[in-house]
Enzyme design. Structure first.
Site, PDB file in Angstrom:
ATOM      1  CB  THR A  21       0.611 -14.898   0.527  1.00 13.25           C
ATOM      2  OG1 THR A  21       0.978 -14.626   1.788  1.00 13.25           O
ATOM      3  CG2 THR A  21      -0.422 -16.286   0.726  1.00 13.25           C
ATOM      4  CG  ASP A  22       2.874 -11.155  -3.641  1.00 12.43           C
ATOM      5  OD1 ASP A  22       1.624 -10.762  -3.222  1.00 12.43           O
ATOM      6  OD2 ASP A  22       3.286 -11.449  -4.695  1.00 12.43           O
ATOM      7  CB  ALA A  23       2.748  -7.169  -0.094  1.00 12.32           C
ATOM      8  N   GLY A  25      -1.219 -10.011  -1.508  1.00 12.21           N
ATOM      9  CA  GLY A  25      -2.460 -10.820  -1.093  1.00 12.21           C
ATOM     10  C   GLY A  25      -2.485 -12.109  -1.713  1.00 12.21           C
TER      11      GLY A  25
END
Lengths: 139, 139, 139, 139
Positions: A21-23, A25
């Site tokens: 995942t990344d920032a 979400g």
């Protein structure tokens, strides 16, 4: 012989972890290509385990020449997705496949991938005949 | 020769991109080890570029034998962090370094890393003497 | 109640794919931390699925405060490794675990990890009592 | 106004580290998408820093809707590559760009990327007018 489409589709379940995942979400867009590579490897293992292992042991490999990725939805942390992989075409030294990522019946991502076979010298090489035959049976 | 501590600390600036973050909105804990490896490579390049390049060309490499990582704070998307690297000790076939990750004067992560030198056969090997001397000058 | 050690060890099998490896032909050192995180998540799911899911749904999370990693061997492409995870200690707002990565009975990597529980505001928070009790039963 | 093509191409230099490579000794195919995302971010920062930062601060983001990647060559460990990015078209809520990865004048990878703008609710949103104008000036 008539073969139902379902029989030709290989399914790899994949759990989404933090690393994927990344920032925002959601699964980072490049990481679906990781999922797809895992799924292609599992498909090869299932289609022709010994033959594919021998190809690798001989220093050969499949490399991606081209891929097209359509992102329609996004997987989230902890989702269990499925990668559906299907060989579209197999040539002397190349292979094309369609791969889609699903969650609960919703298609999130669709990819089309063209792979080339390379030898231990990194140059294009013919797919070993017995492996090619095994793949063709499922294409 | 007396050398001020600052002179012995190598600084690598690193920008945080989406790929580095996870669904918690911060840099994923394993990715600080990526930052640290980039910083060690840049430190080697700066300390002894030609010598390190030759070591790699000879099929040798440094591999991590042990690392300890303390996480006190977390970097976020778009942060510009700095990795401060300092060689603590260099032996015949190993090297230890302290690496810290900073953002605006705040220490986010502190690592201690022990590296071993391996030869092209993957077995422990002595660090080339001239490279070792170049590293020692900065330790 | 006396519980055999084996019962307290959670095992997660993990296949090594291209994405996990690096140009040295082995699993990149940071990626064992990915494996460990996957294994901790699976352990939580198995120990206390509903309780852990609720904790996440409440915006809480476990974050790594400290980890120590010893690399004794290296996994390679296509290896099937196992992560063995064991809770060492569980406190009010923290947790420590031992995690080891094995291939065919050979211990490749040993980690010790200390985790803190944080709330939806990112600040330290107590582990929900029922989840803590479920974890303690296996510690 | 006539603008020379060179002026419209943004260049981001990127060093290849171990984390980017795989057991085939080259940059893993998905990791070029990481490079491309870094380059898009740097392009945005250079084209319209304050405006892009404000868009992010407002909880908006660009997400990839589609990408096509052609792999003609492969970058290796320690290579210094350049990502050349050029906005092809900017619409009300979307953006398309061409991105190519070069090493010493050789084009290794060519991508075409279509991005959509989303709001803090994750739904399609119009690109802020001032940011759009800044991008258009360079498209």
């Amino acid at each position: 012989m008539v073969e139902a489409p379902a029989a030709a589709t290989h399914i790899t379940p994949i759990r989404v972890y933090y690393e994927d995942t990344d920032a925002a979400g959601i699964v980072y867009y490049a990481n679906y290509l990781n999922f797809a590579e895992r799924a292609r490897t599992e498909m090869m293992r299932d289609l022709a385990d010994g033959l594919y292992a021998r190809m690798l042991a001989d220093g050969m490999a499949f490399v991606v020449r081209r891929c097209t990725v359509d992102y329609a939805g996004a997987a989230k942390l902890d989702d269990l997705v499925e990668v559906h992989s299907r060989v579209l075409n197999v040539g002397g030294a190349s292979l094309s496949a369609e791969q889609t990522v699903w969650r609960d019946g919703e298609r999130l991502v669709a990819m089309e991938v063209k792979l080339g076979c390379i030898g231990s010298d990194g140059r294009p090489a013919r797919i070993p005949a017995d492996l090619r035959a095994a793949i063709e049976k499922h294409a």
